[in-house]
Design a protein around this motif. Sequence first.
Motif, PDB file in Angstrom:
ATOM      1  N   ARG A 123       6.631   0.743  -5.740  1.00 50.36           N
ATOM      2  CA  ARG A 123       7.054   1.723  -4.739  1.00 50.36           C
ATOM      3  C   ARG A 123       6.788   1.107  -3.376  1.00 50.36           C
ATOM      4  O   ARG A 123       5.635   0.926  -2.986  1.00 50.36           O
ATOM      5  CB  ARG A 123       6.282   3.029  -4.911  1.00 50.36           C
ATOM      6  CG  ARG A 123       7.020   4.270  -4.425  1.00 50.36           C
ATOM      7  CD  ARG A 123       7.181   4.337  -2.941  1.00 50.36           C
ATOM      8  NE  ARG A 123       7.838   5.583  -2.533  1.00 50.36           N
ATOM      9  CZ  ARG A 123       8.147   5.921  -1.306  1.00 50.36           C
ATOM     10  NH1 ARG A 123       7.862   5.080  -0.330  1.00 50.36           N
ATOM     11  NH2 ARG A 123       8.743   7.059  -1.035  1.00 50.36           N
ATOM     12  N   THR A 124       7.868   0.834  -2.650  1.00 52.41           N
ATOM     13  CA  THR A 124       7.769   0.240  -1.313  1.00 52.41           C
ATOM     14  C   THR A 124       7.024   1.183  -0.363  1.00 52.41           C
ATOM     15  O   THR A 124       7.354   2.359  -0.284  1.00 52.41           O
ATOM     16  CB  THR A 124       9.190  -0.016  -0.769  1.00 52.41           C
ATOM     17  OG1 THR A 124       9.805  -1.025  -1.561  1.00 52.41           O
ATOM     18  CG2 THR A 124       9.146  -0.469   0.676  1.00 52.41           C
ATOM     19  N   LEU A 125       6.033   0.661   0.349  1.00 56.59           N
ATOM     20  CA  LEU A 125       5.323   1.446   1.377  1.00 56.59           C
ATOM     21  C   LEU A 125       5.594   0.848   2.759  1.00 56.59           C
ATOM     22  O   LEU A 125       5.668   1.561   3.745  1.00 56.59           O
ATOM     23  CB  LEU A 125       3.808   1.458   1.098  1.00 56.59           C
ATOM     24  CG  LEU A 125       3.371   2.072  -0.241  1.00 56.59           C
ATOM     25  CD1 LEU A 125       1.860   1.924  -0.418  1.00 56.59           C
ATOM     26  CD2 LEU A 125       3.784   3.532  -0.351  1.00 56.59           C
ATOM     27  N   ASN A 126       5.727  -0.477   2.809  1.00 56.07           N
ATOM     28  CA  ASN A 126       5.955  -1.184   4.071  1.00 56.07           C
ATOM     29  C   ASN A 126       7.231  -2.031   3.918  1.00 56.07           C
ATOM     30  O   ASN A 126       7.141  -3.245   3.670  1.00 56.07           O
ATOM     31  CB  ASN A 126       4.730  -2.072   4.369  1.00 56.07           C
ATOM     32  CG  ASN A 126       4.860  -2.811   5.692  1.00 56.07           C
ATOM     33  OD1 ASN A 126       5.948  -2.861   6.278  1.00 56.07           O
ATOM     34  ND2 ASN A 126       3.755  -3.371   6.157  1.00 56.07           N
ATOM     35  N   PRO A 127       8.400  -1.380   4.056  1.00 52.74           N
ATOM     36  CA  PRO A 127       9.663  -2.081   3.747  1.00 52.74           C
ATOM     37  C   PRO A 127       9.877  -3.336   4.580  1.00 52.74           C
ATOM     38  O   PRO A 127      10.298  -4.367   4.046  1.00 52.74           O
ATOM     39  CB  PRO A 127      10.742  -1.035   4.019  1.00 52.74           C
ATOM     40  CG  PRO A 127      10.091   0.078   4.739  1.00 52.74           C
ATOM     41  CD  PRO A 127       8.638   0.018   4.452  1.00 52.74           C
ATOM     42  N   ASN A 158      -1.630   1.501  -9.842  1.00 52.22           N
ATOM     43  CA  ASN A 158      -1.961   2.779 -10.464  1.00 52.22           C
ATOM     44  C   ASN A 158      -2.988   2.558 -11.575  1.00 52.22           C
ATOM     45  O   ASN A 158      -2.837   1.623 -12.369  1.00 52.22           O
ATOM     46  CB  ASN A 158      -0.682   3.394 -11.047  1.00 52.22           C
ATOM     47  CG  ASN A 158      -0.820   4.892 -11.241  1.00 52.22           C
ATOM     48  OD1 ASN A 158      -1.613   5.552 -10.583  1.00 52.22           O
ATOM     49  ND2 ASN A 158      -0.043   5.424 -12.162  1.00 52.22           N
ATOM     50  N   PHE A 159      -4.016   3.399 -11.586  1.00 51.46           N
ATOM     51  CA  PHE A 159      -5.061   3.245 -12.623  1.00 51.46           C
ATOM     52  C   PHE A 159      -5.078   4.548 -13.430  1.00 51.46           C
ATOM     53  O   PHE A 159      -3.995   5.055 -13.755  1.00 51.46           O
ATOM     54  CB  PHE A 159      -6.382   2.917 -11.907  1.00 51.46           C
ATOM     55  CG  PHE A 159      -7.457   2.302 -12.774  1.00 51.46           C
ATOM     56  CD1 PHE A 159      -7.176   1.309 -13.708  1.00 51.46           C
ATOM     57  CD2 PHE A 159      -8.799   2.704 -12.640  1.00 51.46           C
ATOM     58  CE1 PHE A 159      -8.175   0.733 -14.479  1.00 51.46           C
ATOM     59  CE2 PHE A 159      -9.816   2.136 -13.396  1.00 51.46           C
ATOM     60  CZ  PHE A 159      -9.483   1.158 -14.326  1.00 51.46           C
ATOM     61  N   PHE A 188       2.922  -0.056  -3.864  1.00 52.26           N
ATOM     62  CA  PHE A 188       2.143   0.660  -4.895  1.00 52.26           C
ATOM     63  C   PHE A 188       2.799   0.318  -6.225  1.00 52.26           C
ATOM     64  O   PHE A 188       3.987   0.591  -6.424  1.00 52.26           O
ATOM     65  CB  PHE A 188       2.208   2.166  -4.624  1.00 52.26           C
ATOM     66  CG  PHE A 188       1.245   3.005  -5.442  1.00 52.26           C
ATOM     67  CD1 PHE A 188       1.532   3.334  -6.755  1.00 52.26           C
ATOM     68  CD2 PHE A 188       0.064   3.469  -4.889  1.00 52.26           C
ATOM     69  CE1 PHE A 188       0.671   4.096  -7.515  1.00 52.26           C
ATOM     70  CE2 PHE A 188      -0.823   4.259  -5.633  1.00 52.26           C
ATOM     71  CZ  PHE A 188      -0.516   4.565  -6.952  1.00 52.26           C
ATOM     72  N   ASN A 189       2.042  -0.325  -7.116  1.00 54.34           N
ATOM     73  CA  ASN A 189       2.609  -0.799  -8.388  1.00 54.34           C
ATOM     74  C   ASN A 189       2.189   0.091  -9.543  1.00 54.34           C
ATOM     75  O   ASN A 189       1.087   0.652  -9.538  1.00 54.34           O
ATOM     76  CB  ASN A 189       2.130  -2.222  -8.669  1.00 54.34           C
ATOM     77  CG  ASN A 189       2.685  -3.196  -7.658  1.00 54.34           C
ATOM     78  OD1 ASN A 189       3.836  -3.097  -7.262  1.00 54.34           O
ATOM     79  ND2 ASN A 189       1.854  -4.126  -7.202  1.00 54.34           N
TER      80      ASN A 189
END
Length: 389
Positions: free
Chosen positions: A190-194, A313-314, A342-343
């Motif tokens: 999930r891109t946070l800083n494109p 993600n955990f 965010f992976n």
Amino acid sequence: QQHKFWETQPVGQFKDFGNSSLPEGPIEQPTPLSEVKQEPYNLPSLYEWTTCDMGSDEVCHEVYVLLTNNYVEDDDNMFRFNYSKEFLQWALRSPGYFSSWHVGVRVKASKKLVAFISGIPVNMRVRDQVVKMAEVNFLCVHKKLRSKRLAPVMIKEVTRRIHLENIWQAAYTAGVLLPTPLTTSQYWHRTLNPKKLIDVGFSKLGDRMTMSRAIKLYKLPTSTSTPGLRKMELRDVPAVAELLKNYLSRFIVAPELNNEEIEHWLLPRENVIDSYLVESQVTHEITEFFSFYTLPSSILHNQEHSTLKAAYNFYYASTNTPLHQLMNDALIIAKQKDFDVFNALDVMDNATFLKDLKFGQGDGQLYYYLYNYRLNPALKPSELGLVLL
Ligand SMILES: COc1cccc(CC(=N)NC(=O)c2cccnc2OC2CCNCC2)c1
């Protein structure tokens, strides 16, 4: 010639694929401890075994340097995992750890650390059986020592040391297909800083996507939306342990974590692990939590940026708040903490929110494996409740 090593190991073999007559469970029975090889395997004469005391700042630094320069890269060799020292100490010194399972190889003459492999103990539930296992991770051979067949001897040596503690099963992941996956998971980002992700080549602008459109598409609110959301604290351990135990009970394979392990794995540690929970403002009960770990990647060929700040993600559990809303708050917090991406894998219930929350599918798979345990048939990722570091 392919899988020459793995065809000698007690793992599901490709030739047995689809053979549902083979019994589920351990492939080989335990060996009496007196019959386990007492001395280490032979190494090429220039090298020697070492046990890495991760409590020593100096040794931990050597492991950090080895991994920083020689550990896993993406398929295009643009990024390399850059686990921090604090992360490695957290990952390897979990409750009940064995220092002997932190295995290194040094050059006899120079004492330079040139290879590493590790294990930590975990109680793994497989269907209704709880099996003591090792989670094996961080297998790394220096780039200059590749294709000297060191990896098989590293795996045999850590397996020998795990056997000496009377543990006969293991779990591990790899980005490559080996005999025979427990499940095949896809990774999503999930891109946070494109702007940064595009500048460093992690993401590409689609043909109808301008930079300003990309920035708009991935924009997130500056504040979270779930009432009662707050950081996890020590006093929350029993409630989070209960929440996670109930949530993980729905998966076919999942770890069973006691309070001490919940404290270790989920209490927030700066730049290592972040955990948040929802406390009802009426009843003060804890109804959900989520967590993500910090695993930066070195950017290998870029003048402007040297590090990609990535959140992974955990574990999580939700009973009241819709998962997509909870995870959207995780994204908002990760953005507030200046993560670039965010992976997540499509394990657990992640597939229910990945598309909604604008995750894009990555270009690779992460395969999960069990050692010396057959599970027929392989699992769907949504049947797996296990996240490795
Ligand atoms: C972005 O930098 C990278 C640096 C090295 C490799 C990869 C691709 C990759 N292999 N990604 C994953 O394995 C992955 C993708 C999403 C979520 N978890 C993941 O791996 C975790 C769990 C397994 N051990 C590594 C970290 C990406």
